[in-house]
Design an enzyme around this catalytic site. Structure first.
Site, mmCIF file in Angstrom:
data_model
loop_
_atom_site.group_PDB
_atom_site.id
_atom_site.type_symbol
_atom_site.label_atom_id
_atom_site.label_comp_id
_atom_site.label_asym_id
_atom_site.label_seq_id
_atom_site.Cartn_x
_atom_site.Cartn_y
_atom_site.Cartn_z
ATOM 1 N N LYS A 1 0.847 -1.193 0.000
ATOM 2 C CA LYS A 1 0.000 0.000 0.000
ATOM 3 C C LYS A 1 0.880 1.240 0.000
ATOM 4 O O LYS A 1 1.777 1.362 0.827
ATOM 5 C CB LYS A 1 -0.918 0.009 1.224
ATOM 6 C CG LYS A 1 -1.868 -1.176 1.275
ATOM 7 C CD LYS A 1 -2.637 -1.247 2.570
ATOM 8 C CE LYS A 1 -3.557 -2.457 2.599
ATOM 9 N NZ LYS A 1 -4.292 -2.593 3.880
ATOM 10 N N GLY B 1 -7.584 -4.211 2.706
ATOM 11 C CA GLY B 1 -8.718 -4.245 3.621
ATOM 12 C C GLY B 1 -8.257 -4.261 5.058
ATOM 13 O O GLY B 1 -7.052 -4.303 5.351
ATOM 14 N N LYS C 1 -5.326 5.938 3.696
ATOM 15 C CA LYS C 1 -5.794 5.705 5.075
ATOM 16 C C LYS C 1 -4.631 5.740 6.055
ATOM 17 O O LYS C 1 -4.802 6.084 7.232
ATOM 18 C CB LYS C 1 -6.569 4.383 5.153
ATOM 19 C CG LYS C 1 -5.782 3.143 4.705
ATOM 20 C CD LYS C 1 -5.078 2.441 5.829
ATOM 21 C CE LYS C 1 -4.325 1.222 5.319
ATOM 22 N NZ LYS C 1 -3.618 0.501 6.392
ATOM 23 N N ASP D 1 -10.794 -0.306 6.280
ATOM 24 C CA ASP D 1 -9.367 -0.197 6.579
ATOM 25 C C ASP D 1 -9.051 1.114 7.290
ATOM 26 O O ASP D 1 -8.166 1.181 8.148
ATOM 27 C CB ASP D 1 -8.570 -0.305 5.278
ATOM 28 C CG ASP D 1 -7.209 -0.940 5.478
ATOM 29 O OD1 ASP D 1 -6.874 -1.302 6.613
ATOM 30 O OD2 ASP D 1 -6.468 -1.068 4.481
ATOM 31 N N THR E 1 -7.165 1.249 10.922
ATOM 32 C CA THR E 1 -5.836 1.847 10.996
ATOM 33 C C THR E 1 -5.822 3.081 11.890
ATOM 34 O O THR E 1 -4.804 3.381 12.521
ATOM 35 C CB THR E 1 -5.340 2.208 9.580
ATOM 36 O OG1 THR E 1 -5.552 1.096 8.713
ATOM 37 C CG2 THR E 1 -3.863 2.530 9.583
ATOM 38 N N SER F 1 -1.686 -0.442 14.867
ATOM 39 C CA SER F 1 -1.431 0.347 13.659
ATOM 40 C C SER F 1 -0.092 1.073 13.753
ATOM 41 O O SER F 1 0.117 1.917 14.629
ATOM 42 C CB SER F 1 -2.557 1.357 13.454
ATOM 43 O OG SER F 1 -2.207 2.328 12.486
ATOM 44 N N ARG F 2 0.814 0.771 12.850
ATOM 45 C CA ARG F 2 2.120 1.435 12.848
ATOM 46 C C ARG F 2 1.973 2.935 12.580
ATOM 47 O O ARG F 2 2.673 3.755 13.174
ATOM 48 C CB ARG F 2 3.031 0.803 11.790
ATOM 49 C CG ARG F 2 3.347 -0.655 12.046
ATOM 50 C CD ARG F 2 4.428 -1.164 11.120
ATOM 51 N NE ARG F 2 4.029 -1.174 9.729
ATOM 52 C CZ ARG F 2 3.416 -2.186 9.127
ATOM 53 N NH1 ARG F 2 3.104 -3.270 9.828
ATOM 54 N NH2 ARG F 2 3.111 -2.147 7.851
ATOM 55 N N GLU G 1 4.036 3.119 6.239
ATOM 56 C CA GLU G 1 3.893 3.590 4.857
ATOM 57 C C GLU G 1 3.337 5.010 4.770
ATOM 58 O O GLU G 1 3.600 5.732 3.808
ATOM 59 C CB GLU G 1 2.974 2.646 4.078
ATOM 60 C CG GLU G 1 3.546 1.259 3.815
ATOM 61 C CD GLU G 1 4.453 1.218 2.599
ATOM 62 O OE1 GLU G 1 4.877 2.296 2.128
ATOM 63 O OE2 GLU G 1 4.745 0.094 2.135
#
Length: 333
Positions: A105, A136, A191, A244, A248, A254-255, A281
């Site tokens: 992503k 997703g 997202k 998603d 997130t 969630s990073r 990301e």
């Protein structure tokens, strides 16, 4: 069925576990020889999936050719900034008839290409009908614990989408196919940027009201960009859009939310990223998302403020102040 997975991080490994659970023989590629040895000898990946026993029919390899050649399906799950170089290396030995599933992503810095555009640019046309994209609400650490999960499978070729859908679908993993590649890619990429904003809000001590506001307005600007690029607006109400985004922005695993949370607490971006095992990301995507919105003339207030915070060192408190002080407007615009 023989399946190759490119990327031994948490998500690539969790997809490999899923496919091995179904009885397929899985070869997973990674650069870290010690990690690959651990997968093969101990059936563990403690760096990315601590405490999880890996199936015996999942093996590791440091050879891209070994992981790709003669496989019946290829799953690509490296960080998005690594995709171009990997595709250049593997295209000479990619099996021509095997479906190729991307689970990465992001929007490439510089070129501003979606992951799907990278694949179509780097691979010969004979592979294009075999391409599909998985996205997703699916945290890797829950997936390997067999928690019920749904995702979208997007492909411009219906036969490919349905084949990949069938291969992945399992007792705890349900897939929905869609022809809207652009919508799935845009939702899955941006997202992560909104999740950084949500994390900042939490780090500053704001409540659920603020997080809900960011999710709601974040979905608006994600949809705005996606529709401009040709996406179906309904896609953003599905797993790869709203699903998603909620996960997130709200999930402790969630990073990207974690990066934002620590920024809100006053830590520097360099120290945060320096201590992370995996890639967030949204940091790179904030830059490319901002630049793409500028190129297309689309207002994306949250993405713009996250960009300024990450790349122009804007104070998080000023980000919130400027978002709340914007001109009043009609809902949905």
């Amino acid at each position: 069925m023989q399946i190759g997975v490119i990327g031994s991080g948490s998500f690539g490994s969790s997809l490999g576990v899923l496919l091995a659970d179904k009885g397929y023989d899985v070869t997973i590629w990674g650069r870290n020889s010690g990690l690959i040895q651990e997968i093969n000898e101990n059936h563990r990946n403690e760096k990315y999936l601590p405490g999880i026993d890996l199936p015996k029919n999942l093996k590791g390899s440091t050879s891209l050719e070994d992981a790709v050649r003669d496989k019946d399906m290829i799953v690509s799950a490296p960080p998005s900034h690594a995709i171009t170089d990997i595709l250049k290396e593997i295209k000479s030995f990619l099996p021509e008839k095997a479906p190729i599933v991307s689970a990465s992503k992001g929007i490439e810095n510089g070129s501003l290409r979606l992951v799907s555009e990278i694949f179509e640019a780097e691979l010969p046309g004979k592979f294009h009908s075999r391409l599909s994209y998985l996205s997703g609400p699916s945290f890797a650490k829950e997936l390997v614990k067999r928690v019920p999960t749904i995702v979208s499978i997007a492909s411009k070729n219906e036969a490919t989408a349905r084949k990949v859908q069938e291969i992945f679908s399992f007792t705890y993993f349900r897939t929905y196919w869609t022809p809207d590649v652009v919508g799935v890619e845009v939702g899955g990429s941006l997202k992560n940027v909104i999740a950084i904003a949500a994390g900042v809000s939490d780090g500053l001590g704001f409540g659920q009201n603020t997080r809900a506001a960011l999710i709601t307005r974040g979905l608006t600007e994600i949809s705005r960009l996606g529709v401009k690029l040709g996406a179906d607006p309904l896609t953003f109400l599905g797993p790869s859009g709203m699903g998603d985004l909620i996960l997130t922005c709200c999930g402790d695993a969630s990073r990207n939310r974690t990066v934002g949370f620590r920024l809100g607490k006053g830590e520097s971006l360099d120290s945060i990223l320096g201590g992370m095992v995996e890639v967030a990301e949204g940091v790179k995507t904030a830059k490319s998302g901002f630049e793409l919105s500028q190129k297309l003339g689309i207002e994306m207030a949250i993405t713009t403020e996250v960009y300024k915070m990450l790349y122009e060192h804007k104070n998080p408190k000023e980000v919130v102040r400027d978002l709340m002080g914007r001109d009043l407007k009609r809902e949905g615009l």
